[in-house]
Scaffold this motif. Structure first.
Motif, PDB file in Angstrom:
ATOM      1  N   ARG A 292     -41.997   9.547 -54.574  1.00 12.87           N
ATOM      2  CA  ARG A 292     -40.759   8.753 -54.493  1.00 12.87           C
ATOM      3  C   ARG A 292     -39.989   9.626 -53.394  1.00 12.87           C
ATOM      4  NH1 ARG A 292     -38.959   9.063 -60.470  1.00 12.87           N
ATOM      5  NH2 ARG A 292     -37.166   8.394 -59.793  1.00 12.87           N
ATOM      6  N   ILE A 293     -40.440  10.420 -52.577  1.00 15.75           N
ATOM      7  CA  ILE A 293     -39.816  11.007 -51.846  1.00 15.75           C
ATOM      8  C   ILE A 293     -40.202  10.851 -50.332  1.00 15.75           C
ATOM      9  CG2 ILE A 293     -39.111  13.529 -50.783  1.00 15.75           C
ATOM     10  CD1 ILE A 293     -39.663  14.612 -53.930  1.00 15.75           C
ATOM     11  N   VAL A 294     -39.354  10.668 -49.317  1.00 15.48           N
ATOM     12  CA  VAL A 294     -39.456  10.927 -47.955  1.00 15.48           C
ATOM     13  C   VAL A 294     -38.913  12.185 -47.580  1.00 15.48           C
ATOM     14  CG1 VAL A 294     -39.215   9.428 -45.953  1.00 15.48           C
ATOM     15  CG2 VAL A 294     -39.382   8.286 -48.012  1.00 15.48           C
ATOM     16  N   SER A 295     -39.902  12.722 -46.538  1.00 12.73           N
ATOM     17  CA  SER A 295     -39.360  14.187 -46.054  1.00 12.73           C
ATOM     18  C   SER A 295     -39.129  13.818 -44.672  1.00 12.73           C
ATOM     19  CB  SER A 295     -40.081  15.177 -46.457  1.00 12.73           C
ATOM     20  OG  SER A 295     -39.854  16.350 -45.898  1.00 12.73           O
ATOM     21  N   VAL A 296     -37.993  14.326 -44.054  1.00 13.59           N
ATOM     22  CA  VAL A 296     -37.693  13.812 -42.710  1.00 13.59           C
ATOM     23  C   VAL A 296     -37.319  15.186 -42.044  1.00 13.59           C
ATOM     24  CG1 VAL A 296     -36.066  13.045 -40.988  1.00 13.59           C
ATOM     25  CG2 VAL A 296     -36.844  11.519 -42.987  1.00 13.59           C
ATOM     26  N   PHE A 297     -37.972  15.501 -40.914  1.00 10.65           N
ATOM     27  CA  PHE A 297     -37.833  16.991 -40.404  1.00 10.65           C
ATOM     28  C   PHE A 297     -38.088  17.071 -38.941  1.00 10.65           C
ATOM     29  CE2 PHE A 297     -42.045  16.518 -42.369  1.00 10.65           C
ATOM     30  CZ  PHE A 297     -42.976  16.804 -41.422  1.00 10.65           C
ATOM     31  N   GLY A 298     -37.668  17.882 -38.310  1.00  7.23           N
ATOM     32  CA  GLY A 298     -37.846  18.023 -37.061  1.00  7.23           C
ATOM     33  C   GLY A 298     -39.090  18.666 -36.415  1.00  7.23           C
ATOM     34  N   ARG A 299     -39.277  18.872 -34.806  1.00  9.40           N
ATOM     35  CA  ARG A 299     -40.529  19.577 -34.369  1.00  9.40           C
ATOM     36  C   ARG A 299     -40.134  21.042 -34.559  1.00  9.40           C
ATOM     37  NH1 ARG A 299     -39.669  21.050 -28.836  1.00  9.40           N
ATOM     38  NH2 ARG A 299     -37.652  20.446 -28.006  1.00  9.40           N
ATOM     39  N   TYR A 300     -38.906  21.513 -34.620  1.00  6.44           N
ATOM     40  CA  TYR A 300     -38.766  23.207 -34.962  1.00  6.44           C
ATOM     41  C   TYR A 300     -37.491  23.114 -35.777  1.00  6.44           C
ATOM     42  CZ  TYR A 300     -37.308  27.899 -34.356  1.00  6.44           C
ATOM     43  OH  TYR A 300     -37.012  29.051 -34.446  1.00  6.44           O
ATOM     44  N   ASP A 301     -37.444  23.885 -36.826  1.00  9.15           N
ATOM     45  CA  ASP A 301     -36.440  24.241 -37.688  1.00  9.15           C
ATOM     46  C   ASP A 301     -36.361  25.969 -37.762  1.00  9.15           C
ATOM     47  OD1 ASP A 301     -34.746  24.616 -39.800  1.00  9.15           O
ATOM     48  OD2 ASP A 301     -35.240  22.642 -40.771  1.00  9.15           O
ATOM     49  N   PRO A 302     -35.085  26.439 -37.074  1.00  5.16           N
ATOM     50  CA  PRO A 302     -35.084  27.909 -37.116  1.00  5.16           C
ATOM     51  C   PRO A 302     -34.843  28.257 -38.584  1.00  5.16           C
ATOM     52  CG  PRO A 302     -32.906  26.864 -36.319  1.00  5.16           C
ATOM     53  CD  PRO A 302     -34.161  25.628 -36.230  1.00  5.16           C
ATOM     54  N   HIS A 303     -34.225  27.546 -39.558  1.00  8.69           N
ATOM     55  CA  HIS A 303     -34.088  28.023 -40.867  1.00  8.69           C
ATOM     56  C   HIS A 303     -35.077  27.881 -41.581  1.00  8.69           C
ATOM     57  CE1 HIS A 303     -29.550  28.679 -41.123  1.00  8.69           C
ATOM     58  NE2 HIS A 303     -29.772  27.977 -39.720  1.00  8.69           N
ATOM     59  N   ILE A 304     -36.345  26.891 -41.284  1.00  6.61           N
ATOM     60  CA  ILE A 304     -37.340  26.317 -42.165  1.00  6.61           C
ATOM     61  C   ILE A 304     -38.655  26.622 -41.310  1.00  6.61           C
ATOM     62  CG2 ILE A 304     -38.447  25.179 -43.982  1.00  6.61           C
ATOM     63  CD1 ILE A 304     -35.976  23.530 -44.065  1.00  6.61           C
ATOM     64  N   PRO A 305     -39.118  27.906 -40.520  1.00  5.48           N
ATOM     65  CA  PRO A 305     -40.067  27.846 -39.763  1.00  5.48           C
ATOM     66  C   PRO A 305     -41.166  27.226 -40.280  1.00  5.48           C
ATOM     67  CG  PRO A 305     -39.456  29.942 -40.488  1.00  5.48           C
ATOM     68  CD  PRO A 305     -38.571  28.984 -41.073  1.00  5.48           C
ATOM     69  N   ASP A 306     -41.647  27.242 -41.440  1.00  8.82           N
ATOM     70  CA  ASP A 306     -42.998  26.802 -41.772  1.00  8.82           C
ATOM     71  C   ASP A 306     -43.104  25.240 -42.272  1.00  8.82           C
ATOM     72  OD1 ASP A 306     -44.203  29.262 -41.939  1.00  8.82           O
ATOM     73  OD2 ASP A 306     -43.175  29.922 -43.639  1.00  8.82           O
ATOM     74  N   GLY A 307     -41.787  24.793 -41.913  1.00  5.67           N
ATOM     75  CA  GLY A 307     -41.979  23.315 -42.000  1.00  5.67           C
ATOM     76  C   GLY A 307     -41.375  22.667 -43.408  1.00  5.67           C
ATOM     77  N   SER A 308     -41.402  21.319 -43.428  1.00  2.67           N
ATOM     78  CA  SER A 308     -40.983  20.563 -44.680  1.00  2.67           C
ATOM     79  C   SER A 308     -41.938  19.407 -45.022  1.00  2.67           C
ATOM     80  CB  SER A 308     -39.383  19.736 -44.267  1.00  2.67           C
ATOM     81  OG  SER A 308     -38.485  20.764 -43.927  1.00  2.67           O
ATOM     82  N   MET A 309     -43.194  19.772 -44.823  1.00  3.77           N
ATOM     83  CA  MET A 309     -44.140  18.930 -45.175  1.00  3.77           C
ATOM     84  C   MET A 309     -44.221  18.781 -46.537  1.00  3.77           C
ATOM     85  SD  MET A 309     -45.977  17.241 -42.894  1.00  3.77           S
ATOM     86  CE  MET A 309     -47.492  17.257 -43.402  1.00  3.77           C
ATOM     87  N   LEU A 310     -44.313  17.791 -47.257  1.00  2.23           N
ATOM     88  CA  LEU A 310     -44.474  17.902 -48.721  1.00  2.23           C
ATOM     89  C   LEU A 310     -45.648  16.814 -49.134  1.00  2.23           C
ATOM     90  CD1 LEU A 310     -43.285  18.453 -51.684  1.00  2.23           C
ATOM     91  CD2 LEU A 310     -41.969  16.202 -51.467  1.00  2.23           C
ATOM     92  N   ASP A 311     -46.789  17.489 -49.862  1.00  6.91           N
ATOM     93  CA  ASP A 311     -48.174  16.606 -50.089  1.00  6.91           C
ATOM     94  C   ASP A 311     -47.616  15.646 -51.065  1.00  6.91           C
ATOM     95  OD1 ASP A 311     -49.394  18.385 -48.683  1.00  6.91           O
ATOM     96  OD2 ASP A 311     -50.100  19.751 -50.373  1.00  6.91           O
ATOM     97  N   GLY A 312     -48.160  14.366 -50.799  1.00  7.37           N
ATOM     98  CA  GLY A 312     -47.869  13.414 -51.784  1.00  7.37           C
ATOM     99  C   GLY A 312     -46.667  12.527 -51.285  1.00  7.37           C
ATOM    100  N   ALA A 313     -45.792  12.960 -50.354  1.00 11.41           N
ATOM    101  CA  ALA A 313     -44.484  12.271 -50.004  1.00 11.41           C
ATOM    102  C   ALA A 313     -44.851  11.526 -48.777  1.00 11.41           C
ATOM    103  CB  ALA A 313     -43.443  13.314 -49.851  1.00 11.41           C
ATOM    104  N   THR A 314     -43.997  10.814 -48.414  1.00 10.03           N
ATOM    105  CA  THR A 314     -44.091  10.207 -46.928  1.00 10.03           C
ATOM    106  C   THR A 314     -43.296  11.039 -45.953  1.00 10.03           C
ATOM    107  OG1 THR A 314     -44.040   8.035 -47.945  1.00 10.03           O
ATOM    108  CG2 THR A 314     -43.181   8.206 -45.701  1.00 10.03           C
ATOM    109  N   ASN A 315     -44.024  11.469 -45.030  1.00 11.68           N
ATOM    110  CA  ASN A 315     -43.592  12.703 -44.302  1.00 11.68           C
ATOM    111  C   ASN A 315     -43.365  12.030 -42.741  1.00 11.68           C
ATOM    112  OD1 ASN A 315     -43.680  15.400 -45.785  1.00 11.68           O
ATOM    113  ND2 ASN A 315     -45.699  14.253 -46.038  1.00 11.68           N
ATOM    114  N   ILE A 316     -42.124  12.103 -42.356  1.00  9.59           N
ATOM    115  CA  ILE A 316     -41.780  11.754 -41.152  1.00  9.59           C
ATOM    116  C   ILE A 316     -41.127  12.819 -40.223  1.00  9.59           C
ATOM    117  CG2 ILE A 316     -40.210   9.989 -39.850  1.00  9.59           C
ATOM    118  CD1 ILE A 316     -39.955   8.165 -42.323  1.00  9.59           C
ATOM    119  N   ARG A 317     -41.936  13.127 -39.007  1.00 13.74           N
ATOM    120  CA  ARG A 317     -41.184  14.037 -38.145  1.00 13.74           C
ATOM    121  C   ARG A 317     -40.583  13.410 -36.918  1.00 13.74           C
ATOM    122  NH1 ARG A 317     -45.029  18.635 -35.170  1.00 13.74           N
ATOM    123  NH2 ARG A 317     -45.532  16.833 -33.875  1.00 13.74           N
TER     124      ARG A 317
END
Length: 256
Positions: free
Chosen positions: A200-225
């Motif tokens: 029930r989560i959609v994770s939207v993230f960019g190609r580079y995030d200086p605050h979250i260098p390891d990314g915002s991928m979430l297993d089982g969620a809908t991930n949109i880069r």
């Protein structure tokens, strides 16, 4: 979905600088745009879920104004969650405050979707987890609108640039409210294990995030880069607005 893009030190510094310039502009914009959300946000299509905006740590709601304008322009009623302060409290405490703030108004028939930035996404996930637990739904498949938290009517979450696995950059900040975002933090670990609500989560993230260098991928969620760099700049990008609209539509269809 590929892993976060590796950039040179010079490129990372460039994106850091641009990101903070954008954040500074958004902080100052409130002087021109006003303290209160636009009245037009309260109008929209009754068959679409209401959207609740939840900013990140140290952020005023106006950080999310570009997203709110895009959502309202697409027909969604948009509301701001007040009473969260600067979002520096613990995630669990803030999630309880969030729940109390939401339940003050009856849930619309079409339900609600939370659109959150950064730490706001962690708070919203905590709310989903608490709702699934309260509803006695260990699989988290039943939306909060149909469970014990039915008064909230929350169908799901669209999270932008959220550190679901924490951020190692938090170690550079002495503020305990920021260091609570370290990957080893007890709440971060618990939320990472609480995968039942991820559908029930959609994770939207960019190609580079200086605050979250390891990314915002979430297993089982809908991930949109989206093809945008930055932790704050991503909020103003048209590509992000499209992704968030797609995410809200997905949660609406999923609950339908």
């Amino acid at each position: 979905m590929s892993e976060p893009q590796e950039l040179s030190a010079l490129a990372r510094g460039w994106w850091w600088a641009r990101d903070y310039v954008y954040a500074g502009v958004r902080q100052l914009a409130i002087v021109v745009e006003g303290w209160m959300p636009p009245a037009r946000w309260r109008s929209g299509r009754g068959d679409l879920p209401e959207v609740l905006l939840l900013p990140g740590i140290y952020e005023h709601w106006s950080f999310l104004r570009p997203l709110g304008d895009a959502l309202n322009g697409a027909g969604y009623r948009v509301r701001v969650v007040h009473g969260m302060g600067t979002n520096r409290r613990g995630i669990a405490d803030t999630a309880r405050r969030l729940g109390r703030a939401i339940e003050r108004r009856r849930a619309p028939d079409a339900g609600r979707v939370i659109v959150a930035h950064s730490k706001g996404g962690l708070v919203a996930k905590q709310l989903l987890v608490s709702g699934a637990d309260a509803a006695g739904d260990p699989d988290g498949a039943t939306p909060a609108a149909n469970g014990a938290n039915g008064v909230l009517g929350v169908l799901g979450l669209v999270a932008v640039a959220t550190p679901f696995a924490g951020s190692r950059m938090a170690r550079l900040i002495l503020d305990p409210s920021v260091r609570a975002l370290l990957p080893s933090d007890e709440t971060i670990v618990m939320l990472g294990r609480a995968a039942s609500v991820n559908a029930r989560i959609v994770s939207v993230f960019g190609r580079y995030d200086p605050h979250i260098p390891d990314g915002s991928m979430l297993d089982g969620a809908t991930n949109i880069r989206v093809p945008v760099a930055g932790h704050f700049r991503i909020l103003g990008a048209v590509e992000t607005h499209r992704a968030v609209l797609e995410g809200v539509g997905h949660l609406r269809d999923q609950a339908g």
